[in-house]
Design a protein around this motif. Structure first.
Motif, short mmCIF file in Angstrom:
data_model
loop_
_atom_site.label_atom_id
_atom_site.label_comp_id
_atom_site.label_asym_id
_atom_site.label_seq_id
_atom_site.Cartn_x
_atom_site.Cartn_y
_atom_site.Cartn_z
N MET A 148 0.88 -1.15 0.00
CA MET A 148 0.00 0.00 0.00
C MET A 148 0.93 1.21 0.00
O MET A 148 1.82 1.31 0.85
CB MET A 148 -0.89 0.03 1.24
N PHE A 154 -4.93 2.89 1.61
CA PHE A 154 -5.39 1.52 1.80
C PHE A 154 -6.58 1.19 0.90
O PHE A 154 -7.20 0.14 1.06
CB PHE A 154 -5.77 1.29 3.27
N LYS A 195 -7.16 -2.29 -0.80
CA LYS A 195 -7.66 -3.41 0.01
C LYS A 195 -9.00 -3.09 0.65
O LYS A 195 -9.45 -3.74 1.59
CB LYS A 195 -6.63 -3.87 1.05
#
Length: 125
Positions: free
Chosen positions: A81, A94, A97
């Motif tokens: 990330m 992030f 995800k």
């Protein structure tokens, strides 16, 4: 030519010293999830700022009651990330995800990252 070499050496030393001052490099424990995390800094991304990559593993099936693997090889279950950091602040995206872009600050008294969502990552190395 000697002057140019000296300038290049001084610039490289400045980059190395600046990177060493970033407290975010290393391994962490996600306090909320009790899961391992890792952050690695990379190339300069501006004055006193560096690119960072965050890695980690999450509880199996997303269940917060299931422990994460403590195997360091599982740290790439997600990541990298991408983000940026300096000596006191970090921002990591992030979104790949399913999470937000989140900001954090270094808390030297607890050797941890305090994230804007209330979570923290405690440094382990």
């Amino acid at each position: 030519i000697e002057m140019i070499s000296l300038v290049v050496i001084v610039a490289l030393v400045a980059v190395v010293v600046s990177a060493a001052q970033i407290p975010f490099d290393g391994t962490f424990i996600d306090v909320k999830n009790d899961c391992p995390r890792k952050i690695a800094s990379g190339m300069p991304a501006g004055p006193n700022s560096y690119e960072v990559q965050a890695y980690g593993s999450d509880p199996k099936g997303g269940d917060d009651n299931v422990q994460c693997s403590s195997d360091p090889n599982d740290l790439d279950a997600w990541g990298p990330m991408l983000g940026r950091a300096n000596a006191t602040d970090i921002t990591v995206n992030f979104e790949p995800k399913g999470g937000p872009i989140i900001e954090g600050v270094w808390d030297s008294s607890s050797s941890s990252i305090k994230w804007a969502d209330g979570n923290s990552w405690k440094k382990t190395n």
